[in-house]
Design an enzyme around this catalytic site. Structure first.
Site, PDB file in Angstrom:
ATOM      1  N   SER A 180       0.848  -1.207   0.000  1.00 55.95           N
ATOM      2  CA  SER A 180       0.000   0.000   0.000  1.00 55.95           C
ATOM      3  C   SER A 180       0.876   1.246   0.000  1.00 55.95           C
ATOM      4  CB  SER A 180      -0.949  -0.005   1.202  1.00 55.95           C
ATOM      5  OG  SER A 180      -0.250  -0.212   2.401  1.00 55.95           O
TER       6      SER A 180
ATOM      7  N   GLU B 138       0.857   5.617   0.771  1.00 56.61           N
ATOM      8  CA  GLU B 138       0.158   6.707   1.462  1.00 56.61           C
ATOM      9  C   GLU B 138       0.432   8.046   0.780  1.00 56.61           C
ATOM     10  OE1 GLU B 138       0.238   6.592   5.781  1.00 56.61           O
ATOM     11  OE2 GLU B 138       0.789   8.713   5.797  1.00 56.61           O
TER      12      GLU B 138
ATOM     13  N   ASP C 150      -5.632  15.436  17.092  1.00 57.63           N
ATOM     14  CA  ASP C 150      -5.370  16.482  18.086  1.00 57.63           C
ATOM     15  C   ASP C 150      -6.285  16.328  19.287  1.00 57.63           C
ATOM     16  OD1 ASP C 150      -3.515  17.540  16.505  1.00 57.63           O
ATOM     17  OD2 ASP C 150      -4.722  19.214  15.776  1.00 57.63           O
TER      18      ASP C 150
ATOM     19  N   LYS D  99      -6.820  -1.038  21.419  1.00 58.27           N
ATOM     20  CA  LYS D  99      -7.314  -0.714  20.066  1.00 58.27           C
ATOM     21  C   LYS D  99      -7.788  -1.987  19.358  1.00 58.27           C
ATOM     22  CE  LYS D  99      -3.688   1.933  18.581  1.00 58.27           C
ATOM     23  NZ  LYS D  99      -2.964   2.993  17.852  1.00 58.27           N
TER      24      LYS D  99
ATOM     25  N   PHE E 220      11.484  15.520  10.442  1.00 57.41           N
ATOM     26  CA  PHE E 220      10.257  14.740  10.554  1.00 57.41           C
ATOM     27  C   PHE E 220      10.412  13.625  11.593  1.00 57.41           C
ATOM     28  CE2 PHE E 220       6.867  12.268   8.276  1.00 57.41           C
ATOM     29  CZ  PHE E 220       5.921  13.273   8.329  1.00 57.41           C
TER      30      PHE E 220
ATOM     31  N   HIS F  31       3.817  -0.818   3.736  1.00 56.33           N
ATOM     32  CA  HIS F  31       3.027   0.399   3.495  1.00 56.33           C
ATOM     33  C   HIS F  31       4.027   1.545   3.311  1.00 56.33           C
ATOM     34  CE1 HIS F  31      -0.341   3.275   4.011  1.00 56.33           C
ATOM     35  NE2 HIS F  31       0.496   3.986   4.749  1.00 56.33           N
TER      36      HIS F  31
END
Ligand code: FAD
Length: 284
Positions: free
Chosen positions: A15, A17, A109, A163, A214, A264
């Protein structure tokens, strides 16, 4: 296993992004450029990020819908936090009506008002599951190098497990360059009875300064030897990219040896390095 498909050449999922460009012209460029080039590798899906505080709400939706129209399976990222539950559910309904089958659910956020309860990705999953039951395959983030806000490694596994218990079907990791962090994370998941596929997130290396900037924010460790090697090459883009492709290809090979079910790619809307790494790995 839901929606976990395999790629014919490698037997591994794939995949890519993208982030939503600021305007329609940027979207046209993305669709004709990176999205088009990378779609030729037959990815299982491409995902579209969601800006902090919902700042790209419309852009994410538009890009997802345009990708779907080009028969590219698009997965929107989604967060709640500062967006009301009603608005989130409306957005999810629109996605359902557009043919979206997977959602990448994130914390986003946090509300800043006094007395406001913090929310987590698990709360967003519960919200979506309550209304849409099992319509969507739910993808979540995972952090082999430990999320920067996690109090401890033990908490990281416990929160990740929450989760999964809330309904996550698949996880994609934050990017990392230490393959052993992934191996250790898989072991930890096994010990915590977490058995969903955990797909490594891969960040190709094309620019030294932005990678360092980053990575600090994301909590991704750049090993000292790699930092030095990239720093030495930072002013020669072609040399840096060639070296980056070699290093990241080797990382992906190691991840496959460790049992990674797919990859990914964080493409940053570029296709050159990602497609070269995929070609090296046998994706076609
Ligand atoms: P959560 O799983 O909710 O965890 C957030 C933090 O809270 C962690 O430190 C966790 O340990 C802690 N925590 C979790 N549950 C609890 C609890 N019950 N009690 C106390 N603490 C808890 N960001 C964007 O802005 N837009 C994007 O589109 C985007 N896409 C991403 C895609 C992937 C695959 C990944 C891995 C990250 C992405 N991010 C994106 C970054 C992400 O938003 C941040 O990493 C964010 O800080 C955490 O999101 P999460 O959903 O993983 O959080």
């Amino acid at each position: 296993m839901p929606h976990q498909t395999t790629h014919e050449a490698t037997k591994k999922s794939l995949s890519f992004e993208f982030f939503p460009p600021r305007d329609l012209e940027g979207q046209d460029k993305l669709l004709a450029g990176a999205a088009n080039k990378l779609a030729a590798l037959n990815p299982d899906f491409v995902s579209v990020t969601y800006g902090a505080g919902g700042s790209t709400k419309e852009g994410t939706k538009q890009v997802v819908q345009r990708l779907l129209k080009q028969n590219i399976d698009a997965v929107p990222h989604l967060s709640s936090g500062t967006t009301s539950d009603e608005e989130v559910l409306d957005m999810v309904q629109t996605y359902k009506d557009s043919g979206v089958k997977q959602l990448l659910c994130l914390r986003g956020d946090q509300p800043s008002g006094q007395g406001q309860q913090p929310t987590y990705a698990k709360d967003l999953i519960s919200l979506v599951k309550d209304k849409f039951q099992d319509h969507f395959n739910i993808v979540v983030g995972a952090y082999p190098e430990i999320h920067p806000d996690s109090p401890s490694a033990a908490d990281e596994f416990n929160f990740f497990k929450q989760k999964v218990d809330a309904g996550a079907d698949t996880a994609i990791t934050q990017y990392f360059y230490n393959a052993e962090a992934y191996a250790y994370f898989l072991d930890g998941c096994q010990k915590h009875d977490i058995d969903i596929p955990i797909i490594p997130g891969i960040m190709p290396i094309t620019n030294y300064a932005s990678l360092i900037r980053f990575s600090g924010k994301a909590g991704a460790d750049i090993p000292r030897w790699l930092d030095h090697a990239l720093s030495d090459k930072q002013h020669d883009e072609a040399d840096l990219t060639k070296f980056g492709v070699e290093i990241v290809t080797r990382l992906c090979e190691r991840l496959f040896e460790l049992g990674a079910p797919g990859l990914h790619f964080y493409t940053l809307n570029r296709w050159g390095a990602s497609s070269r790494i995929c070609a090296n790995l046998g994706y076609k």
